[in-house]
Design a protein around this motif. Structure first.
Motif, short mmCIF file in Angstrom:
data_model
loop_
_atom_site.label_atom_id
_atom_site.label_comp_id
_atom_site.label_asym_id
_atom_site.label_seq_id
_atom_site.Cartn_x
_atom_site.Cartn_y
_atom_site.Cartn_z
N GLY A 1 60.59 73.13 59.19
CA GLY A 1 61.81 72.44 60.63
C GLY A 1 60.10 72.60 62.36
O GLY A 1 59.32 73.01 61.65
N TYR A 2 60.47 71.95 62.96
CA TYR A 2 59.82 71.50 63.75
C TYR A 2 60.00 72.27 65.07
O TYR A 2 61.16 72.36 65.67
N ALA A 3 58.85 72.34 66.21
CA ALA A 3 59.09 72.49 67.53
C ALA A 3 58.72 71.55 68.18
O ALA A 3 57.09 70.82 67.91
N ILE A 4 59.10 70.65 68.92
CA ILE A 4 58.87 69.60 69.36
C ILE A 4 58.62 69.17 71.39
O ILE A 4 59.36 69.85 71.47
N ALA A 5 57.34 68.58 71.82
CA ALA A 5 57.44 68.90 73.40
C ALA A 5 57.08 67.19 73.51
O ALA A 5 56.09 66.93 73.08
N HIS A 6 57.51 66.80 74.77
CA HIS A 6 57.44 66.07 75.10
C HIS A 6 57.10 66.48 76.91
O HIS A 6 58.10 66.82 77.43
N LEU A 7 55.63 65.95 77.04
CA LEU A 7 55.08 66.70 78.58
C LEU A 7 54.44 65.57 79.39
O LEU A 7 54.10 64.77 78.68
N HIS A 8 54.56 65.92 80.35
CA HIS A 8 54.45 65.25 81.13
C HIS A 8 53.36 65.59 82.54
O HIS A 8 53.67 66.85 82.68
N ASP A 9 52.80 64.45 82.97
CA ASP A 9 52.06 65.43 84.95
C ASP A 9 51.54 66.64 83.93
O ASP A 9 51.84 68.01 84.28
N VAL A 10 50.32 66.87 83.03
CA VAL A 10 49.32 67.99 82.48
C VAL A 10 48.53 67.94 83.48
O VAL A 10 48.00 67.12 83.72
N THR A 11 47.95 69.41 83.30
CA THR A 11 47.40 69.18 84.63
C THR A 11 46.22 70.54 83.58
O THR A 11 46.83 71.00 83.55
#
Length: 106
Positions: free
Chosen positions: A3-13
């Motif tokens: 199983g997987y946890a997938i994150a697509h993140l933007h505007d990371v500070t």
């Protein structure tokens, strides 16, 4: 199957809160057999547009991924990430090693 946890993140500070998140997340993964598969690599985009960061964590199965996400240790640090980025995070089943594209037609 994994199983997987997938994150697509933007505007990371990247600041003190996100650094704390990064310092603490590995300990939350250990009890559930989680390990980073993709984290911080820059993609070689061949088709379409891409922005943001992709993170992929593998677990022994989807149940382990769900237990990790719901664990008190991880729930405690979610705001450190969520308050310093925007994006989607999903939990999803992988496929067996012998999976073929046409298997989804069955």
């Amino acid at each position: 199957m994994a199983g997987y946890a997938i994150a697509h993140l933007h505007d990371v500070t990247v600041g003190p809160e996100l650094i704390e998140y990064l310092e603490r997340i590995d300990a939350t993964l250990e009890p559930y057999g989680g390990r980073f598969i993709i984290h911080g690599a820059r993609p070689d985009v061949r088709e379409g547009d891409w922005s943001g960061d992709l993170i992929m964590i593998e677990f022994p199965d989807l149940g382990a991924a769900q237990a990790w996400y719901e664990s008190p240790a991880y729930r405690e640090i979610i705001p450190l990430r969520a308050n310093n980025s925007r994006g989607a995070l999903l939990l999803i089943d992988g496929v067996d090693r012998d999976h073929r594209a046409t298997d989804i037609l069955a």
